[in-house]
Design an enzyme around this catalytic site. Sequence first.
Site, mmCIF file in Angstrom:
data_model
loop_
_atom_site.group_PDB
_atom_site.id
_atom_site.type_symbol
_atom_site.label_atom_id
_atom_site.label_comp_id
_atom_site.label_asym_id
_atom_site.label_seq_id
_atom_site.Cartn_x
_atom_site.Cartn_y
_atom_site.Cartn_z
ATOM 1 N N CYS A 78 0.843 -1.206 0.000
ATOM 2 C CA CYS A 78 0.000 0.000 0.000
ATOM 3 C C CYS A 78 0.875 1.253 0.000
ATOM 4 C CB CYS A 78 -0.934 -0.028 1.210
ATOM 5 S SG CYS A 78 -1.837 1.511 1.490
ATOM 6 N N CYS A 81 -0.027 3.996 2.535
ATOM 7 C CA CYS A 81 0.330 3.581 3.897
ATOM 8 C C CYS A 81 1.760 3.990 4.236
ATOM 9 C CB CYS A 81 0.196 2.062 4.051
ATOM 10 S SG CYS A 81 -1.481 1.430 3.835
#
Length: 324
Positions: A78, A81
């Site tokens: 991700c 993230c």
Amino acid sequence: MQPRNMSMSGVVDLAAVKAAGEAKQKAEQARADAARTGEAPVSGAPLVFDVDEAGFQLDVLQRSTEVPVVIDFWAEWCEPCKQLSPLLERLAAEYAGKFVLAKIDVDANQMLFQQFGVQGIPAVFAVVAGQPIPLFQGAAPESQIRQVLDQLVQAAEQQFGIVGAPVDPQAAGVQDAPDEAPVPVGPYDAALEAANQALDSGDLGGAVQAYKNVLSDDPANPEAKLGLAQAELLRRVQDLVPAEVRKEAAENPADVRAQIRAADLDLVGGHVEDAFGRLVDAVKRSFGDDREAARVRLLELFEVIGTDDPRVTSARTALARVLF
């Protein structure tokens, strides 16, 4: 909003009420002990730690009776993230024990991912007195995240009596934060607080009206404008069935109203660029009233995110290209 899509709302169950009562008693006893000795308790527990399914009960639920636990759902693949997680870790150090940060790798902990109803990552929740509280999904500016954390810390103390123990800065490697000047109280603080509380409790109609009341006297009030935009968004999507909305939008790309509904869901789900891109495309492909409806909704969603967000700046540029 603090960003008000960073909702502090949640369904309180009997277990949470019981945990809150126990936590409040602990907090009151700790404060009484501190007052008697003249010293505040100092915690040596870590501020940031990884959590898995086996340790969730002890590391998150039990610990949440003593300090707010913020949960960062993330994954190695991700990209957002990788920007959000370091920011949360830095803020955990800066807040120095007012909350702790539990990091959950969704790939290794699918059961927790599903139990929290996470629809996309990054996603951030909190647990206070055993009660899960959704905070926000997707990336967000640091200033807005700070507002949500401040609200969380305040709610934990006022509603549950939970105050995290101060962390020894040397033991935890935390630098003392510089003293901040007190924030002056404005004439609309009480009205804004009432609006925020209405929104957090799920009274979306009440929140919309409360924010409008502030704006009727102070049309430029930035917090009221932001809160109103977010309350209206949440009210629009509360009765939508996401699967049906997305299916309709996918099958009817020229249906501007369908694209508008899907864009609302995109934004609530944290997919900011998808929401903006969908509406820019709708403006590009449509004419007349449909085009104006897509344009206006895009501007409304800009207000939800905040006009200083770089994603808004990028989308404004894209909108200008298709309009002129």
